[in-house]
Design a protein around this motif. Structure first.
Motif, PDB file in Angstrom:
ATOM      1  N   ALA A 189      16.847  26.969  20.069  1.00 61.78           N
ATOM      2  CA  ALA A 189      17.922  26.570  20.843  1.00 61.78           C
ATOM      3  C   ALA A 189      19.103  26.372  20.125  1.00 61.78           C
ATOM      4  O   ALA A 189      18.960  26.336  19.000  1.00 61.78           O
ATOM      5  CB  ALA A 189      17.250  24.952  21.240  1.00 61.78           C
ATOM      6  N   LYS A 205      18.334  16.303  20.657  1.00 61.30           N
ATOM      7  CA  LYS A 205      18.369  16.843  22.186  1.00 61.30           C
ATOM      8  C   LYS A 205      18.219  18.159  21.837  1.00 61.30           C
ATOM      9  O   LYS A 205      17.551  18.892  22.837  1.00 61.30           O
ATOM     10  CB  LYS A 205      19.756  16.411  22.381  1.00 61.30           C
ATOM     11  CG  LYS A 205      19.982  16.822  24.243  1.00 61.30           C
ATOM     12  CD  LYS A 205      21.492  16.232  24.594  1.00 61.30           C
ATOM     13  CE  LYS A 205      21.482  16.501  26.224  1.00 61.30           C
ATOM     14  NZ  LYS A 205      22.974  16.134  26.483  1.00 61.30           N
ATOM     15  N   LEU A 206      18.835  18.918  20.975  1.00 63.20           N
ATOM     16  CA  LEU A 206      18.582  20.297  20.743  1.00 63.20           C
ATOM     17  C   LEU A 206      17.168  20.560  20.411  1.00 63.20           C
ATOM     18  O   LEU A 206      16.466  21.634  20.801  1.00 63.20           O
ATOM     19  CB  LEU A 206      19.536  20.736  19.454  1.00 63.20           C
ATOM     20  CG  LEU A 206      19.564  21.972  19.123  1.00 63.20           C
ATOM     21  CD1 LEU A 206      20.295  22.772  20.449  1.00 63.20           C
ATOM     22  CD2 LEU A 206      20.389  22.168  18.010  1.00 63.20           C
ATOM     23  N   LYS A 258      14.353  18.851  21.531  1.00 64.76           N
ATOM     24  CA  LYS A 258      13.748  18.971  22.761  1.00 64.76           C
ATOM     25  C   LYS A 258      13.808  19.930  23.592  1.00 64.76           C
ATOM     26  O   LYS A 258      12.946  20.588  24.268  1.00 64.76           O
ATOM     27  CB  LYS A 258      14.067  17.425  23.531  1.00 64.76           C
ATOM     28  CG  LYS A 258      13.684  16.387  22.824  1.00 64.76           C
ATOM     29  CD  LYS A 258      13.880  15.156  23.653  1.00 64.76           C
ATOM     30  CE  LYS A 258      13.639  13.866  22.881  1.00 64.76           C
ATOM     31  NZ  LYS A 258      13.881  12.523  23.596  1.00 64.76           N
ATOM     32  N   SER A 259      14.761  20.584  23.618  1.00 62.74           N
ATOM     33  CA  SER A 259      15.162  21.648  24.318  1.00 62.74           C
ATOM     34  C   SER A 259      14.482  23.073  23.834  1.00 62.74           C
ATOM     35  O   SER A 259      13.940  23.756  24.668  1.00 62.74           O
ATOM     36  CB  SER A 259      16.926  21.998  24.249  1.00 62.74           C
ATOM     37  OG  SER A 259      17.039  23.290  24.895  1.00 62.74           O
ATOM     38  N   ALA A 295      11.165  22.655  24.905  1.00 61.93           N
ATOM     39  CA  ALA A 295      10.950  23.178  26.242  1.00 61.93           C
ATOM     40  C   ALA A 295      10.928  24.560  26.427  1.00 61.93           C
ATOM     41  O   ALA A 295      10.234  25.233  27.337  1.00 61.93           O
ATOM     42  CB  ALA A 295      11.900  22.437  27.187  1.00 61.93           C
ATOM     43  N   ASN A 296      12.027  25.114  25.736  1.00 62.59           N
ATOM     44  CA  ASN A 296      12.023  26.730  25.920  1.00 62.59           C
ATOM     45  C   ASN A 296      10.631  27.301  25.340  1.00 62.59           C
ATOM     46  O   ASN A 296      10.268  28.380  25.968  1.00 62.59           O
ATOM     47  CB  ASN A 296      13.098  27.137  24.950  1.00 62.59           C
ATOM     48  CG  ASN A 296      14.407  26.876  25.169  1.00 62.59           C
ATOM     49  OD1 ASN A 296      14.475  26.729  26.448  1.00 62.59           O
ATOM     50  ND2 ASN A 296      15.541  26.958  24.454  1.00 62.59           N
TER      51      ASN A 296
END
Length: 128
Positions: free
Chosen positions: A23, A67-68, A70-71, A74-75
């Motif tokens: 990310a 936040k990054l 967590k992204s 998820a990716n």
């Protein structure tokens, strides 16, 4: 200069592309030095530990990095079908972005330049 047809060159370039989940946050309003304090703390850690570190870190950059992260998780889960419990932070780095230049008035008609720095933050995960 590379030899071969243009399509062959593109095929070779795309063949060795990094497939690890990642990310990227571009134009983050935090300097590279300040972001690196948090990134150095989570580099090489497993994902759950890294999330715990950034959740309780008082720095402003830790909110952005949380936040990054967590992204990126998820990716990995959705795009690559990886198990989140086996993930760890393989790479994380901040590159220099553009600088907003501002003027601050000072005494006797002088002007001081204020530089508001930006950075591009990248997190790459991998499975153990």
């Amino acid at each position: 200069m590379a030899k071969g047809h243009r399509s062959q060159i593109k095929r070779e370039r795309n063949a060795n592309k990094d497939t690890r989940p990642s990310a990227k946050l571009s134009y983050a309003r935090v300097s590279v030095q300040k972001a690196c304090f948090v990134l150095d703390a989570i580099r090489g850690k497993d994902v759950q530990t890294a999330l715990g570190i950034v959740a309780y870190n008082p720095r402003y950059a830790s909110e952005l990095i949380e936040k990054l992260l967590k992204s990126a998780i998820a990716n990995a889960e959705n795009n690559n079908g990886m198990d989140p419990s086996k993930l760890y932070v393989a790479e994380c780095y901040a590159n220099k972005g553009p600088i907003m230049k501002r003027i601050k008035p000072r005494a006797q008609g002088r002007a001081y330049r204020i530089e508001k720095r930006m950075s591009h933050i990248t997190i790459v995960l991998d499975e153990r």
